[in-house]
Design an enzyme around this catalytic site. Sequence first.
Site, PDB file in Angstrom:
ATOM      1  NE  ARG A 196      -7.054   4.922   5.475  1.00  0.00           N
ATOM      2  CZ  ARG A 196      -6.428   5.986   5.960  1.00  0.00           C
ATOM      3  NH1 ARG A 196      -6.785   6.503   7.106  1.00  0.00           N
ATOM      4  NH2 ARG A 196      -5.438   6.564   5.295  1.00  0.00           N
ATOM      5  NE  ARG A 213      -0.212  11.977   7.752  1.00  0.00           N
ATOM      6  CZ  ARG A 213       0.227  13.224   7.784  1.00  0.00           C
ATOM      7  NH1 ARG A 213      -0.605  14.185   8.072  1.00  0.00           N
ATOM      8  NH2 ARG A 213       1.473  13.522   7.476  1.00  0.00           N
ATOM      9  CB  ILE A 217       7.638   6.383  14.514  1.00  0.00           C
ATOM     10  CG1 ILE A 217       8.810   5.406  14.392  1.00  0.00           C
ATOM     11  CG2 ILE A 217       7.367   7.116  13.202  1.00  0.00           C
ATOM     12  CD1 ILE A 217      10.125   6.022  13.971  1.00  0.00           C
ATOM     13  CB  CYS A 269      -4.421  10.925  11.239  1.00  0.00           C
ATOM     14  SG  CYS A 269      -2.936  10.092  11.765  1.00  0.00           S
ATOM     15  CE  LYS A 286      -1.716   1.573   4.019  1.00  0.00           C
ATOM     16  NZ  LYS A 286      -1.400   2.985   4.321  1.00  0.00           N
ATOM     17  CG  ASN A 287       2.294   2.714   3.523  1.00  0.00           C
ATOM     18  OD1 ASN A 287       1.130   3.037   3.245  1.00  0.00           O
ATOM     19  ND2 ASN A 287       2.685   2.493   4.755  1.00  0.00           N
ATOM     20  CG  ASP A 290       3.293   1.406   9.548  1.00  0.00           C
ATOM     21  OD1 ASP A 290       3.522   1.650   8.357  1.00  0.00           O
ATOM     22  OD2 ASP A 290       3.047   2.294  10.390  1.00  0.00           O
ATOM     23  NE  ARG A 327       0.941  10.379  10.106  1.00  0.00           N
ATOM     24  CZ  ARG A 327       0.439   9.385   9.358  1.00  0.00           C
ATOM     25  NH1 ARG A 327      -0.761   8.916   9.622  1.00  0.00           N
ATOM     26  NH2 ARG A 327       1.118   8.913   8.336  1.00  0.00           N
ATOM     27  N   PRO A 328       2.618  16.664  11.117  1.00  0.00           N
ATOM     28  CG  PRO A 328       4.311  17.862  12.146  1.00  0.00           C
ATOM     29  CD  PRO A 328       3.367  16.721  12.365  1.00  0.00           C
ATOM     30  CB  VAL A 329       3.377  18.234   5.606  1.00  0.00           C
ATOM     31  CG1 VAL A 329       2.467  17.017   5.615  1.00  0.00           C
ATOM     32  CG2 VAL A 329       2.569  19.531   5.583  1.00  0.00           C
ATOM     33  CG  ASP A 330       7.685  20.263   9.984  1.00  0.00           C
ATOM     34  OD1 ASP A 330       7.052  19.194   9.923  1.00  0.00           O
ATOM     35  OD2 ASP A 330       8.575  20.452  10.809  1.00  0.00           O
ATOM     36  CG  LEU A 331      11.242  17.299   8.029  1.00  0.00           C
ATOM     37  CD1 LEU A 331      10.604  17.892   9.250  1.00  0.00           C
ATOM     38  CD2 LEU A 331      11.734  15.896   8.337  1.00  0.00           C
TER      39      LEU A 331
HETATM   40  C1  EPZ Z   1       4.638   6.806   6.318  1.00  0.00           C
HETATM   41  O1  EPZ Z   1       3.943   7.900   6.883  1.00  0.00           O
HETATM   42  C2  EPZ Z   1       3.630   5.680   6.228  1.00  0.00           C
HETATM   43  N1  EPZ Z   1       2.510   6.078   5.361  1.00  0.00           N
HETATM   44  C3  EPZ Z   1       3.105   5.347   7.628  1.00  0.00           C
HETATM   45  O2  EPZ Z   1       2.230   4.219   7.504  1.00  0.00           O
HETATM   46  C4  EPZ Z   1       4.290   4.948   8.506  1.00  0.00           C
HETATM   47  O3  EPZ Z   1       3.828   4.703   9.819  1.00  0.00           O
HETATM   48  C5  EPZ Z   1       5.318   6.085   8.517  1.00  0.00           C
HETATM   49  O4  EPZ Z   1       5.720   6.393   7.169  1.00  0.00           O
HETATM   50  C6  EPZ Z   1       6.568   5.722   9.319  1.00  0.00           C
HETATM   51  O5  EPZ Z   1       7.159   4.581   8.785  1.00  0.00           O
HETATM   52  C7  EPZ Z   1       2.682   6.032   4.018  1.00  0.00           C
HETATM   53  O6  EPZ Z   1       3.738   5.688   3.517  1.00  0.00           O
HETATM   54  C8  EPZ Z   1       1.497   6.429   3.200  1.00  0.00           C
HETATM   55  P1  EPZ Z   1       6.956  10.006   8.425  1.00  0.00           P
HETATM   56  P2  EPZ Z   1       4.639   9.365   6.889  1.00  0.00           P
HETATM   57  O7  EPZ Z   1       6.987  11.247   7.616  1.00  0.00           O
HETATM   58  O8  EPZ Z   1       5.449   9.544   5.673  1.00  0.00           O
HETATM   59  C9  EPZ Z   1       6.894  13.326  11.829  1.00  0.00           C
HETATM   60  C10 EPZ Z   1       0.267   3.006   7.766  1.00  0.00           C
HETATM   61  O9  EPZ Z   1      -0.200   2.483   8.774  1.00  0.00           O
HETATM   62  N2  EPZ Z   1       6.954  14.283  10.709  1.00  0.00           N
HETATM   63  O10 EPZ Z   1       8.081   9.030   8.306  1.00  0.00           O
HETATM   64  O11 EPZ Z   1       3.575  10.353   7.199  1.00  0.00           O
HETATM   65  C11 EPZ Z   1       5.595  12.539  11.852  1.00  0.00           C
HETATM   66  O12 EPZ Z   1       4.594  13.244  12.558  1.00  0.00           O
HETATM   67  C12 EPZ Z   1       0.852   4.395   7.851  1.00  0.00           C
HETATM   68  O13 EPZ Z   1       0.347   2.465   6.638  1.00  0.00           O
HETATM   69  C13 EPZ Z   1       7.083  15.645  10.985  1.00  0.00           C
HETATM   70  O14 EPZ Z   1       7.130  16.050  12.150  1.00  0.00           O
HETATM   71  O15 EPZ Z   1       5.597   9.224   8.157  1.00  0.00           O
HETATM   72  C14 EPZ Z   1       5.999  11.262  12.556  1.00  0.00           C
HETATM   73  O16 EPZ Z   1       5.955  11.485  13.951  1.00  0.00           O
HETATM   74  C15 EPZ Z   1       0.634   5.017   9.209  1.00  0.00           C
HETATM   75  N3  EPZ Z   1       7.152  16.525   9.950  1.00  0.00           N
HETATM   76  C16 EPZ Z   1       7.460  11.056  12.108  1.00  0.00           C
HETATM   77  O17 EPZ Z   1       7.916  12.330  11.643  1.00  0.00           O
HETATM   78  C17 EPZ Z   1       7.095  16.107   8.642  1.00  0.00           C
HETATM   79  O18 EPZ Z   1       7.177  16.957   7.720  1.00  0.00           O
HETATM   80  C18 EPZ Z   1       7.619  10.052  10.973  1.00  0.00           C
HETATM   81  O19 EPZ Z   1       6.731  10.419   9.951  1.00  0.00           O
HETATM   82  C19 EPZ Z   1       6.956  14.725   8.382  1.00  0.00           C
HETATM   83  C20 EPZ Z   1       6.894  13.834   9.426  1.00  0.00           C
END
Ligand code: EPZ
Length: 423
Positions: free
Chosen positions: A401, A94, A331, A118, A22-23, A309, A123-127
Amino acid sequence: MDSILIRGNGPLHGSVPIAGAKNACLTLMPATLLTDQPLTLTNTPRLSDIRTMTQLLQSLGAEVAGLNAGTVLALSSHDVTSQRADYDIVRKMRASILVLGPLVARFGQAEVSLPGGCAIGARPVDLHLRALESMGATMDLRDGYVHARAPAGGLRGAVIEFPFVSVGATENALMAATLARGTTVLRNAAREPEIVDLARCLRAMGARIQGEGTPTIEIEGVTTLGGATHRIVTDRIELGTYMLAPAICGGQVELLGGRIDLVAAFCEKLDQAGVSVTQTDRGLTVARRNGRVRAVDVVTEPFPGFPTDLQAQMMALLCTAEGVSRLEERIFENRFMHAPELARMGARIDVQGGIATVTGVERLRGAPVMATDLRASVSLILAALAAEGETLVSRVYHLDRGYERVEEKLRACGAQIERVTRA
Ligand code: EPZ
């Protein structure tokens, strides 16, 4: 709203086919926006998240056709007319933010609704935004949308150092960098197999990438990308989830398409707990070595560490282990919502901040429980398979999902499980 009814029914025997990831699919689909040529994805999972991403791409004017009963997706962004990803779709998933990088890279602009938080965290997107700003884009946040614009000559290559590992930010930056002018270096990049799969597909489209799967990825921008046909990698989270079914119930199950390299850290923990995993030419065979697993400690980390996950699913197993286990979730800030639901089934779990201490019990007892998020929902099903009596898991839309036909796959191994549809 559907529910799933499970009756604990002893050891499981049989085989489970594992679908495409999926991811990986959720980042490969937006890659179509980088080219006007056709992109064909095979081994695509049939999940509601994939349907949501399909709707989003179609709302931009892309063509997405499901073929071969949905296991093949034919995509084309030849006629993309809009670069606006509306809130009503983005709020459902997201991963919609993953259209941002490709849109800015190819069309020079994008208006993408901020995804919002969520259940498992803010889960911000600042990065994501910082990475694109490093390539010269301007990011204007207003009315709940990010209004992104590339410089007149297009995105420029940059050295981007991520302060911590982010899967999505790595994916957005990687896709955008393929069309940037010059070289981009991503440092402290995510190493997940889904990133490696994305890089392989982009390379097949003509991108110049090296280092995927390591913390440093280097991309040499090109002016255009072509089409490709790409088979999506096996879903390591679905794989790990179903590996836990024989571990928690007893018996022996073969996971078709499973590969140990996708779940190495997870397999190490299973081995410590007393579960054997064997690679066969068809996939992975899993069986418990003794009558009851042993307690183990788990810390979730970015790949190649133990996947967040699989944390909820592992907790279900450890609720029945001999001894006390300690699970640390590093995480996400709120990813123990399955704990109170498991406690309704007799589990003994003490949550203090990001640490859950689980004292194993001989047997869980069936009870009505509620799914709260995707991975929590399936951990309740795993617990129910081994519990005494009947469990009704409600709000299984979370489940759909990320898991295709879960009741069929488990019933084929002898589980007593059925979907109950309520008006
Ligand atoms: C991906 O989410 C996966 N989703 C998630 O799977 C998975 O849990 C996660 O990676 C970690 O492995 C998809 O690939 C669609 P991150 P993502 O950016 O990219 C913080 C599932 O169950 N962060 O690696 O959103 C964030 O809040 C889902 O299939 C920021 O602060 O995860 C988190 O605490 C759930 N700012 C940590 O970093 C940012 O700009 C890791 O998030 C981005 C992330």
